[in-house]
Every structure is written in structure tokens, then in C-alpha cells.
Design an enzyme around this catalytic site. Structure first.
Site, PDB file in Angstrom:
ATOM      1  N   LEU A 148       0.991  -1.099   0.133  1.00 50.14           N
ATOM      2  CA  LEU A 148       0.067  -0.150   0.182  1.00 50.14           C
ATOM      3  C   LEU A 148       0.758   1.218   0.115  1.00 50.14           C
ATOM      4  O   LEU A 148       0.402   2.366  -0.176  1.00 50.14           O
ATOM      5  CB  LEU A 148      -0.886   0.101   1.094  1.00 50.14           C
ATOM      6  CG  LEU A 148      -2.336  -0.450   0.880  1.00 50.14           C
ATOM      7  CD1 LEU A 148      -2.344  -2.086   0.614  1.00 50.14           C
ATOM      8  CD2 LEU A 148      -3.371  -0.383   1.847  1.00 50.14           C
TER       9      LEU A 148
ATOM     10  N   THR B 144      -1.927   0.197  11.471  1.00 53.11           N
ATOM     11  CA  THR B 144      -2.844   0.137  12.802  1.00 53.11           C
ATOM     12  C   THR B 144      -1.915   0.251  14.036  1.00 53.11           C
ATOM     13  O   THR B 144      -2.418   0.152  15.177  1.00 53.11           O
ATOM     14  CB  THR B 144      -3.309  -1.418  12.866  1.00 53.11           C
ATOM     15  OG1 THR B 144      -2.378  -2.319  12.585  1.00 53.11           O
ATOM     16  CG2 THR B 144      -4.346  -1.453  11.832  1.00 53.11           C
TER      17      THR B 144
ATOM     18  N   TYR C 214      -3.080   8.420  13.848  1.00 55.81           N
ATOM     19  CA  TYR C 214      -3.761   7.278  13.049  1.00 55.81           C
ATOM     20  C   TYR C 214      -5.297   7.671  12.812  1.00 55.81           C
ATOM     21  O   TYR C 214      -5.775   7.437  11.596  1.00 55.81           O
ATOM     22  CB  TYR C 214      -3.567   6.007  14.222  1.00 55.81           C
ATOM     23  CG  TYR C 214      -4.713   4.995  13.847  1.00 55.81           C
ATOM     24  CD1 TYR C 214      -4.552   4.081  12.840  1.00 55.81           C
ATOM     25  CD2 TYR C 214      -5.983   4.842  14.574  1.00 55.81           C
ATOM     26  CE1 TYR C 214      -5.287   3.097  12.547  1.00 55.81           C
ATOM     27  CE2 TYR C 214      -6.619   3.752  14.423  1.00 55.81           C
ATOM     28  CZ  TYR C 214      -6.473   2.932  13.230  1.00 55.81           C
ATOM     29  OH  TYR C 214      -7.508   1.935  12.915  1.00 55.81           O
TER      30      TYR C 214
ATOM     31  N   TRP D  44     -11.827  -1.742  18.588  1.00 58.22           N
ATOM     32  CA  TRP D  44     -11.227  -2.577  19.387  1.00 58.22           C
ATOM     33  C   TRP D  44     -11.371  -4.280  18.869  1.00 58.22           C
ATOM     34  O   TRP D  44     -11.881  -5.061  19.560  1.00 58.22           O
ATOM     35  CB  TRP D  44     -12.263  -2.699  20.739  1.00 58.22           C
ATOM     36  CG  TRP D  44     -12.189  -1.577  21.407  1.00 58.22           C
ATOM     37  CD1 TRP D  44     -11.978  -0.184  21.033  1.00 58.22           C
ATOM     38  CD2 TRP D  44     -12.233  -0.975  22.898  1.00 58.22           C
ATOM     39  NE1 TRP D  44     -11.862   0.880  22.070  1.00 58.22           N
ATOM     40  CE2 TRP D  44     -12.555   0.227  23.170  1.00 58.22           C
ATOM     41  CE3 TRP D  44     -12.890  -2.060  23.931  1.00 58.22           C
ATOM     42  CZ2 TRP D  44     -12.755   0.944  24.387  1.00 58.22           C
ATOM     43  CZ3 TRP D  44     -13.405  -1.480  25.176  1.00 58.22           C
ATOM     44  CH2 TRP D  44     -13.252  -0.043  25.468  1.00 58.22           C
TER      45      TRP D  44
HETATM   46  N1  LIG Z   1      -7.116  -3.360  15.479  1.00 55.58           N
HETATM   47  C1  LIG Z   1      -8.076  -2.683  15.717  1.00 55.58           C
HETATM   48  O1  LIG Z   1      -8.432  -2.701  17.061  1.00 55.58           O
HETATM   49  C2  LIG Z   1      -8.903  -1.778  14.847  1.00 55.58           C
HETATM   50  C3  LIG Z   1      -8.757  -1.811  13.547  1.00 55.58           C
HETATM   51  N2  LIG Z   1      -9.702  -0.931  12.671  1.00 55.58           N
HETATM   52  C4  LIG Z   1      -9.433  -1.043  11.253  1.00 55.58           C
HETATM   53  O2  LIG Z   1      -9.731  -2.442  10.964  1.00 55.58           O
HETATM   54  C5  LIG Z   1      -9.142  -2.829   9.481  1.00 55.58           C
HETATM   55  C6  LIG Z   1      -8.235  -4.094   9.983  1.00 55.58           C
HETATM   56  O3  LIG Z   1      -7.416  -4.076  11.001  1.00 55.58           O
HETATM   57  P1  LIG Z   1      -6.931  -5.277  11.537  1.00 55.58           P
HETATM   58  O4  LIG Z   1      -7.144  -6.423  11.045  1.00 55.58           O
HETATM   59  O5  LIG Z   1      -7.027  -5.156  13.090  1.00 55.58           O
HETATM   60  O6  LIG Z   1      -5.192  -4.896  11.186  1.00 55.58           O
HETATM   61  P2  LIG Z   1      -3.816  -5.563  11.623  1.00 55.58           P
HETATM   62  O7  LIG Z   1      -2.810  -4.825  12.263  1.00 55.58           O
HETATM   63  O8  LIG Z   1      -4.183  -7.105  12.214  1.00 55.58           O
HETATM   64  O9  LIG Z   1      -3.319  -5.914  10.181  1.00 55.58           O
HETATM   65  C7  LIG Z   1      -3.087  -5.002   9.308  1.00 55.58           C
HETATM   66  C8  LIG Z   1      -2.910  -5.460   7.944  1.00 55.58           C
HETATM   67  O10 LIG Z   1      -2.479  -4.342   7.209  1.00 55.58           O
HETATM   68  C9  LIG Z   1      -1.304  -4.756   6.200  1.00 55.58           C
HETATM   69  N3  LIG Z   1      -0.624  -3.906   5.984  1.00 55.58           N
HETATM   70  C10 LIG Z   1       0.008  -2.721   6.488  1.00 55.58           C
HETATM   71  N4  LIG Z   1       1.028  -2.042   5.795  1.00 55.58           N
HETATM   72  C11 LIG Z   1       1.045  -2.454   4.675  1.00 55.58           C
HETATM   73  C12 LIG Z   1       1.366  -2.212   3.278  1.00 55.58           C
HETATM   74  N5  LIG Z   1       2.356  -1.043   3.371  1.00 55.58           N
HETATM   75  N6  LIG Z   1       1.091  -2.801   2.183  1.00 55.58           N
HETATM   76  C13 LIG Z   1       0.373  -3.736   2.521  1.00 55.58           C
HETATM   77  N7  LIG Z   1      -0.355  -4.236   3.497  1.00 55.58           N
HETATM   78  C14 LIG Z   1      -0.207  -3.621   4.620  1.00 55.58           C
HETATM   79  C15 LIG Z   1      -0.783  -5.707   7.283  1.00 55.58           C
HETATM   80  O11 LIG Z   1       0.140  -6.675   6.418  1.00 55.58           O
HETATM   81  P3  LIG Z   1       1.754  -7.069   7.305  1.00 55.58           P
HETATM   82  O12 LIG Z   1       1.250  -8.281   7.929  1.00 55.58           O
HETATM   83  O13 LIG Z   1       2.490  -7.464   5.873  1.00 55.58           O
HETATM   84  O14 LIG Z   1       2.075  -5.878   8.103  1.00 55.58           O
HETATM   85  C16 LIG Z   1      -1.876  -6.618   7.798  1.00 55.58           C
HETATM   86  O15 LIG Z   1      -2.272  -7.615   6.769  1.00 55.58           O
HETATM   87  C17 LIG Z   1      -7.872  -1.599   9.361  1.00 55.58           C
HETATM   88  O16 LIG Z   1      -8.644  -0.842   8.570  1.00 55.58           O
HETATM   89  C18 LIG Z   1      -7.920  -0.877  10.776  1.00 55.58           C
HETATM   90  O17 LIG Z   1      -7.760   0.671  10.788  1.00 55.58           O
HETATM   91  C19 LIG Z   1     -10.650  -0.469  13.218  1.00 55.58           C
HETATM   92  C20 LIG Z   1     -11.054  -0.505  14.461  1.00 55.58           C
HETATM   93  C21 LIG Z   1     -10.042  -1.066  15.355  1.00 55.58           C
HETATM   94  C1  LIG Z   2      -1.334  -3.433  27.606  1.00 52.68           C
HETATM   95  C2  LIG Z   2      -1.955  -2.530  28.399  1.00 52.68           C
HETATM   96  C3  LIG Z   2      -3.022  -1.666  27.504  1.00 52.68           C
HETATM   97  N1  LIG Z   2      -3.575  -0.668  28.519  1.00 52.68           N
HETATM   98  C4  LIG Z   2      -4.542   0.368  27.544  1.00 52.68           C
HETATM   99  C5  LIG Z   2      -3.991   0.962  26.485  1.00 52.68           C
HETATM  100  C6  LIG Z   2      -5.237   1.175  25.645  1.00 52.68           C
HETATM  101  O1  LIG Z   2      -5.656   2.492  26.153  1.00 52.68           O
HETATM  102  C7  LIG Z   2      -6.086   0.046  25.911  1.00 52.68           C
HETATM  103  C8  LIG Z   2      -6.062  -0.642  24.798  1.00 52.68           C
HETATM  104  O2  LIG Z   2      -4.776  -1.009  24.248  1.00 52.68           O
HETATM  105  P1  LIG Z   2      -4.503  -1.255  22.831  1.00 52.68           P
HETATM  106  O3  LIG Z   2      -2.990  -1.839  22.852  1.00 52.68           O
HETATM  107  O4  LIG Z   2      -5.348  -2.344  22.312  1.00 52.68           O
HETATM  108  O5  LIG Z   2      -4.905   0.034  22.166  1.00 52.68           O
HETATM  109  P2  LIG Z   2      -4.851   0.539  20.793  1.00 52.68           P
HETATM  110  O6  LIG Z   2      -3.956  -0.151  19.909  1.00 52.68           O
HETATM  111  O7  LIG Z   2      -4.923   1.999  20.956  1.00 52.68           O
HETATM  112  O8  LIG Z   2      -6.547  -0.102  20.147  1.00 52.68           O
HETATM  113  C9  LIG Z   2      -6.770   0.584  18.884  1.00 52.68           C
HETATM  114  O9  LIG Z   2      -6.186   0.029  17.855  1.00 52.68           O
HETATM  115  C10 LIG Z   2      -6.637   0.880  16.620  1.00 52.68           C
HETATM  116  C11 LIG Z   2      -5.944   0.348  15.563  1.00 52.68           C
HETATM  117  C12 LIG Z   2      -8.149   1.216  16.539  1.00 52.68           C
HETATM  118  O10 LIG Z   2      -8.618   1.419  15.629  1.00 52.68           O
HETATM  119  C13 LIG Z   2      -9.129   0.987  18.003  1.00 52.68           C
HETATM  120  O11 LIG Z   2     -10.267   0.969  17.744  1.00 52.68           O
HETATM  121  C14 LIG Z   2      -8.337   0.326  19.106  1.00 52.68           C
HETATM  122  O12 LIG Z   2      -8.783  -0.962  19.075  1.00 52.68           O
HETATM  123  O13 LIG Z   2      -5.566  -0.436  27.084  1.00 52.68           O
HETATM  124  C15 LIG Z   2      -3.614  -0.729  29.860  1.00 52.68           C
HETATM  125  O14 LIG Z   2      -4.541   0.062  30.413  1.00 52.68           O
HETATM  126  N2  LIG Z   2      -2.866  -1.525  30.350  1.00 52.68           N
HETATM  127  C16 LIG Z   2      -1.900  -2.570  29.770  1.00 52.68           C
HETATM  128  O15 LIG Z   2      -1.448  -3.403  30.350  1.00 52.68           O
HETATM  129 MG   LIG Z   3      -2.497  -2.012  19.483  1.00 54.72          MG
END
Ligand SMILES: NC(=O)C1=CN([C@@H]2O[C@H](COP(=O)(O)OP(=O)(O)OC[C@H]3O[C@@H](n4cnc5c(N)ncnc54)[C@H](OP(=O)(O)O)[C@@H]3O)[C@@H](O)[C@H]2O)C=CC1
Ligand SMILES: Cc1cn([C@H]2C[C@H](O)[C@@H](COP(=O)(O)OP(=O)(O)O[C@H]3O[C@@H](C)C(=O)[C@@H](O)[C@H]3O)O2)c(=O)[nH]c1=O
Ligand SMILES: [Mg+2]
Length: 295
Positions: A39, A64, A127, A152
Site C-alpha cells: 500500500l 494500525t 492514526y 477494538w
Molecule cells: N485493530 C483494531 O483494534 C482496529 C482496527 N480497525 C481497522 O480495521 C482494519 C483491519 O484492522 P486489523 O485487521 O486489526 O489490522 P492488523 O493490524 O491485524 O493488520 C494490518 C494489515 O495491514 C497490512 N498492511 C500494513 N501495511 C501494509 C502495506 N504497506 N502494504 C500492504 N499491507 C499492509 C498488514 O500486512 P503485514 O502483515 O504485511 O504488516 C496486515 O495485513 C483496518 O482498517 C484498521 O484501521 C478499526 C478499529 C479497531
Molecule cells: C497492555 C495494556 C494496555 N492498556 C490500555 C492502553 C489502551 O488505552 C487500551 C487498549 O490497548 P491497545 O494496545 O489494544 O490499544 P490500541 O492499539 O489503541 O487499540 C486501538 O487500535 C486501533 C487500531 C483502533 O482502531 C481502535 O479501535 C483500538 O482498538 O488498554 C492498559 O491500560 N494496560 C495494559 O497493560
Molecule cells: Mg494495539
């Protein structure tokens, strides 16, 4: 009619893996990883869509790492905004529905009311800002599209709050976890299923294009999620509730991550899963993979 052919970006992620697992379940899924489409190079993504000429595209790839994005802004912006923008524009020109995933972090986190898709975004970290830029570009690309905001994300695959708690809890007697951020965990499997349903619907009902929300239910705190994880995994680790200010991080996190998912159900019949059931299922899967050390 032959099943819809769906091209997925982000094969190795939580949602991308869950999408791959849906291959053959009413859709033919082809998922691409970084090697096939990086990407950071949006034209490579367009080339991949051209090669596969699918019926719909789902973008599950994103930058992410919320804290790392604060110092790696340009990379986050290309991956979260420029790449989905380019994909959406190409899909629009080809008449292909485009589904991409966004986040609760596009909102300010103020107040206690669940955010609706029409509430004004006001992201508080890099982000969230780059994800919002991606939303605006996708929505204005001129084609059929859906932006599915979720929160989450949890799964038995990859790094997320559950796998972090299972790892930390195994070696600690107690853990301090924030208890003033309110939201709901969402299983990657539910998001994947929703994306496929939405993509297939947009093929025949383009007027359903728009922004939608999907999270688990009911609302909770990270501290309570941690307690649920330890209880179900039989891990002895005391969870101490702390305010967000006592857990300093590079990026600010919103306190109110509640998502109002009403329109998603109305448009697509997609309902919210109980996150406690999802978390229990994920821990069972981690147990099957011997990734839980009960102590
Ligand atoms: N994780 C969360 O808590 C949340 C996620 N979202 C959104 O949901 C969607 C899915 O998230 P999630 O499945 O958790 O993400 P992950 O962090 O599990 O995975 C991210 C994915 O993006 C890929 N990626 C990152 N950079 C590149 C790049 N340069 N080229 C190609 N691929 C790339 C990674 O590939 P690689 O393994 O090669 O790094 C991986 O497959 C995203 O849009 C995220 O913003 C929304 C709310 C919460
Ligand atoms: C490991 C740890 C985390 N935390 C807190 C930090 C944070 O506020 C919360 C959740 O931790 P995380 O690392 O999962 O947080 P975070 O990576 O910010 O999670 C977010 O990711 C992105 C991609 C999203 O889009 C969001 O929806 C959300 O899921 O817990 C503690 O309080 N104690 C701990 O020991
Ligand atoms: Mg995280």
C-alpha cells in the site's frame, strides 16, 4: 449465478485472515498480502485490481500501530489515506463496489452518546486523522462504496488486546488497566462477514453506499475486558482499574468509543454480536493452539 469474486487487501491482518476463511462461503475470496500489493505504492494496488478484475474490493490493510503513527506520519498517511483513495477512484471508474474499514478513533471521544455515522469526526491522534483522510477520499471518489467503522478488533490471530493480556497475565500477579475508555470489542470474524455482506449488497444496491458502524455489544471498559479474559482463560491476575492519564502513551485515545450501529442493521440486516461470547470463543481457539498458559 456464480458467487461474487471479491479481492481483499491485507491478507495477514486480523480481519484479512478472517476474510480469507470465508472463501467459498457465498463468495470467492482472493486475498493479497504486502508482497503482491504494497500500500506504500498505491499504483501497485490499482494494478492488482486491474489484474484480478473482481466483482468487489475489500480493503482490510491499514497502518494500525497507533503510537508508532505519531512519529511515522507520512507512512501512515499513504497507507491509511492515499492507498484507499487510489483504490476507491479506480473502483469507481470500473464500476466495482469498494468496501474499506475505519475506526472509532476518527471521533473526539467526548461525551457519552454513541457516535452515529453522521456525527462530525474530530480525531485526536495521527492514526485517527489519517483514517479520516482516507474516509473523505473514499466517500468523494464517485463510486459505490462503504466505509465500515469498527472498534477494538479482537481475534485469535495476530496482536490485539486479548493476546496481549494472555501474554502479560501469564507472568504477572496484577495488571493496571484503563477503566475510563468505554467501547466494545469487535470480533474480526464478524467484521469480515459484514464486509462480505455489504460488498455483495452494493453490487445490486449502489444506493446503499455510505458510512456504517459495527461493534460488539454491550459497552464495556478495557479493564472489564481484561477481567473477562483472565476469568475465561483461568489466568490468576488481578486487574487494577486506572484512569487513562495513569497509562501514558504517545497517541491520545478517545474516552467515548461507543458506536451506534442502528443503520447497519437497517440497511444490511447485520446485527451486533455479544463481545463476551466472541472473547470466550477466541480464548478457546488460543487454548487449542496452546497459546494460553493458565497460572
Ligand atoms: N485493530 C483494531 O483494534 C482496529 C482496527 N480497525 C481497522 O480495521 C482494519 C483491519 O484492522 P486489523 O485487521 O486489526 O489490522 P492488523 O493490524 O491485524 O493488520 C494490518 C494489515 O495491514 C497490512 N498492511 C500494513 N501495511 C501494509 C502495506 N504497506 N502494504 C500492504 N499491507 C499492509 C498488514 O500486512 P503485514 O502483515 O504485511 O504488516 C496486515 O495485513 C483496518 O482498517 C484498521 O484501521 C478499526 C478499529 C479497531
Ligand atoms: C497492555 C495494556 C494496555 N492498556 C490500555 C492502553 C489502551 O488505552 C487500551 C487498549 O490497548 P491497545 O494496545 O489494544 O490499544 P490500541 O492499539 O489503541 O487499540 C486501538 O487500535 C486501533 C487500531 C483502533 O482502531 C481502535 O479501535 C483500538 O482498538 O488498554 C492498559 O491500560 N494496560 C495494559 O497493560
Ligand atoms: Mg494495539
Amino acid at each position: 449465478m456464480s458467487p461474487a469474486r471479491i479481492l481483499v487487501f491485507g491478507r495477514t491482518g486480523q480481519v484479512g485472515s478472517a476474510l480469507s476463511a470465508l472463501d467459498g462461503c457465498g463468495a470467492q475470496i482472493t486475498a493479497l498480502g504486502r508482497a503482491e500489493a504494497d500500500l506504500i505504492n498505491p499504483s501497485a494496488c490499482i494494478a492488482a485490481i486491474k489484474t484480478h478484475h473482481p466483482d468487489a474490493v475489500i480493503n482490510a490493510a491499514a497502518y494500525t500501530s497507533v503510537d508508532a503513527a505519531e512519529t511515522d506520519r507520512d507512512t501512515a498517511r499513504v497507507i491509511n489515506a492515499a492507498a484507499p483513495a487510489a483504490m476507491a477512484r479506480f473502483c469507481a471508474a470500473q464500476g466495482i463496489p469498494f468496501v474499506t474499514i475505519s475506526t472509532d478513533y476518527v471521533f473526539s471521544g467526548k461525551g457519552t452518546k454513541p457516535w452515529t455515522p453522521t456525527d462530525l469526526p474530530d480525531p485526536q491522534n495521527t492514526y485517527g486523522r489519517t483514517k479520516r483522510e482516507g474516509e473523505v477520499a473514499v466517500a468523494s471518489a464517485g463510486g459505490r462504496y462503504a466505509i465500515l467503522r469498527t472498534s477494538w478488533v479482537v481475534s485469535a490471530h495476530g496482536r490485539n488486546f486479548i493476546t496481549t493480556m494472555v501474554t502479560l497475565g501469564a507472568s504477572r500477579d496484577a495488571l493496571a488497566v484503563v477503566s475510563d475508555q468505554i467501547g466494545a470489542p469487535t470480533a474480526a470474524a464478524n467484521i469480515a462477514q459484514a464486509c462480505v455482506t455489504i460488498a455483495k449488497t452494493l453490487v445490486s444496491e449502489p444506493e446503499k453506499s455510505g458510512i456504517y458502524h459495527l461493534s460488539g455489544t454491550p459497552h464495556t471498559t478495557w479493564a472489564d475486558v481484561a477481567r473477562m479474559v483472565f476469568s475465561h482463560a483461568s489466568i490468576t491476575c488481578d486487574v487494577q482499574d486506572i484512569p487513562t492519564r495513569d497509562y501514558p502513551t504517545a497517541a491520545a485515545r478517545p474516552l467515548n468509543s461507543r458506536l451506534d450501529c442502528t443503520t447497519t442493521r437497517a440497511a444490511f440486516g447485520i446485527s451486533q454480536a455479544d463481545w463476551r461470547v466472541s472473547v470466550a470463543g477466541i480464548i478457546d481457539q488460543l487454548n487449542d493452539k496452546n497459546e494460553v498458559i493458565s497460572a
